[in-house]
Motif scaffolding. Structure first.
Motif, mmCIF file in Angstrom:
data_model
loop_
_atom_site.group_PDB
_atom_site.id
_atom_site.type_symbol
_atom_site.label_atom_id
_atom_site.label_comp_id
_atom_site.label_asym_id
_atom_site.label_seq_id
_atom_site.Cartn_x
_atom_site.Cartn_y
_atom_site.Cartn_z
ATOM 1 N N THR A 159 -11.449 3.446 -11.553
ATOM 2 C CA THR A 159 -12.697 2.698 -11.595
ATOM 3 C C THR A 159 -12.723 1.895 -12.893
ATOM 4 O O THR A 159 -11.958 2.173 -13.822
ATOM 5 N N SER A 183 -5.997 -3.319 -8.526
ATOM 6 C CA SER A 183 -6.560 -2.185 -7.790
ATOM 7 C C SER A 183 -7.650 -2.655 -6.827
ATOM 8 O O SER A 183 -7.707 -2.225 -5.670
ATOM 9 N N ARG A 184 -8.512 -3.534 -7.288
ATOM 10 C CA ARG A 184 -9.581 -4.070 -6.444
ATOM 11 C C ARG A 184 -8.977 -4.879 -5.291
ATOM 12 O O ARG A 184 -9.441 -4.804 -4.155
ATOM 13 N N ALA A 188 -6.708 -3.584 1.959
ATOM 14 C CA ALA A 188 -6.684 -2.418 2.845
ATOM 15 C C ALA A 188 -7.965 -2.319 3.676
ATOM 16 O O ALA A 188 -7.921 -1.982 4.869
ATOM 17 N N ALA A 189 -9.105 -2.635 3.070
ATOM 18 C CA ALA A 189 -10.384 -2.526 3.784
ATOM 19 C C ALA A 189 -10.549 -3.590 4.860
ATOM 20 O O ALA A 189 -11.228 -3.363 5.868
ATOM 21 N N HIS A 231 -6.016 -4.509 -3.956
ATOM 22 C CA HIS A 231 -5.424 -3.528 -3.040
ATOM 23 C C HIS A 231 -6.489 -2.977 -2.094
ATOM 24 O O HIS A 231 -6.295 -2.934 -0.871
ATOM 25 N N HIS A 232 -7.615 -2.539 -2.664
ATOM 26 C CA HIS A 232 -8.684 -1.969 -1.832
ATOM 27 C C HIS A 232 -9.263 -3.014 -0.875
ATOM 28 O O HIS A 232 -9.570 -2.704 0.270
ATOM 29 N N HIS A 233 -9.396 -4.243 -1.331
ATOM 30 C CA HIS A 233 -9.933 -5.303 -0.474
ATOM 31 C C HIS A 233 -8.991 -5.577 0.694
ATOM 32 O O HIS A 233 -9.432 -5.680 1.843
#
Length: 169
Positions: free
Chosen positions: A50, A150-151, A157-158, A153-155
């Motif tokens: 985070t 990291s953000r 993947a989401a 990556h999450h975007h």
């Protein structure tokens, strides 16, 4: 890895690689050491992913670099008195100062402190605020890039399509 996840994995790798490339290029443009930028990148992932964790991890790296500055100053002062015993004495003093940090609330990332120490001594710079700011700034650039990666990556993947049912497609 399933066939449907392959394009997502490729997007993640390409996106994170682009972020790393941009951060490295930024360090070069600022005339900051790229390897110190990657110390910041690594530190981001030492605890949690985070923004808050990243800031704490970076603060520990910067703190380790500051301890490194003090250690370099102590080595310069003690070397004429202690000779070859100087390094051992200073390492002992640094360890007794840093290791108890594991018990400090929030700022207790020993890996971050030691990454900062290693970064300071790897730079082979005389102790100065300018040298510390350069290394800490480079680490901050890396930590920021790691947060962004990291953000991203999450975007990715989401927003990837999720397939349910059979793997045949």
């Amino acid at each position: 890895m399933t066939r449907s996840s392959f394009p997502t994995a490729v997007k993640v790798v390409l996106g994170e690689s682009a972020v790393a490339s941009l951060a490295a290029s930024g360090a070069v443009l600022l005339e900051w050491p790229v390897w110190a930028m990657f110390i910041g990148w690594i530190s981001y992932f030492t605890r949690g992913v985070t923004a808050r964790h990243g800031l704490v991890n970076l603060a520990c790296v910067a703190g380790g670099m500051a301890v490194g500055v003090l250690a370099a100053m102590a080595m310069a002062e003690l070397s004429p008195l202690l000779g070859t015993l100087t390094t051992g004495a200073v390492v002992f003093a640094v360890a007794t100062a840093v290791l108890p940090m594991r018990h400090v609330p929030v700022f207790n990332n020993l890996l971050g402190f030691f990454l900062g120490l290693v970064g300071w001594f790897a730079a082979h710079q005389p102790p100065s605020m300018e040298a510390w700011l350069t290394l800490a700034g480079s680490a901050a650039l890396g930590a920021t890039a790691a947060w962004f990666a990291s953000r991203l990556h999450h975007h990715i993947a989401a927003t990837a399509p999720h397939r349910h049912g059979s793997a045949a497609a």
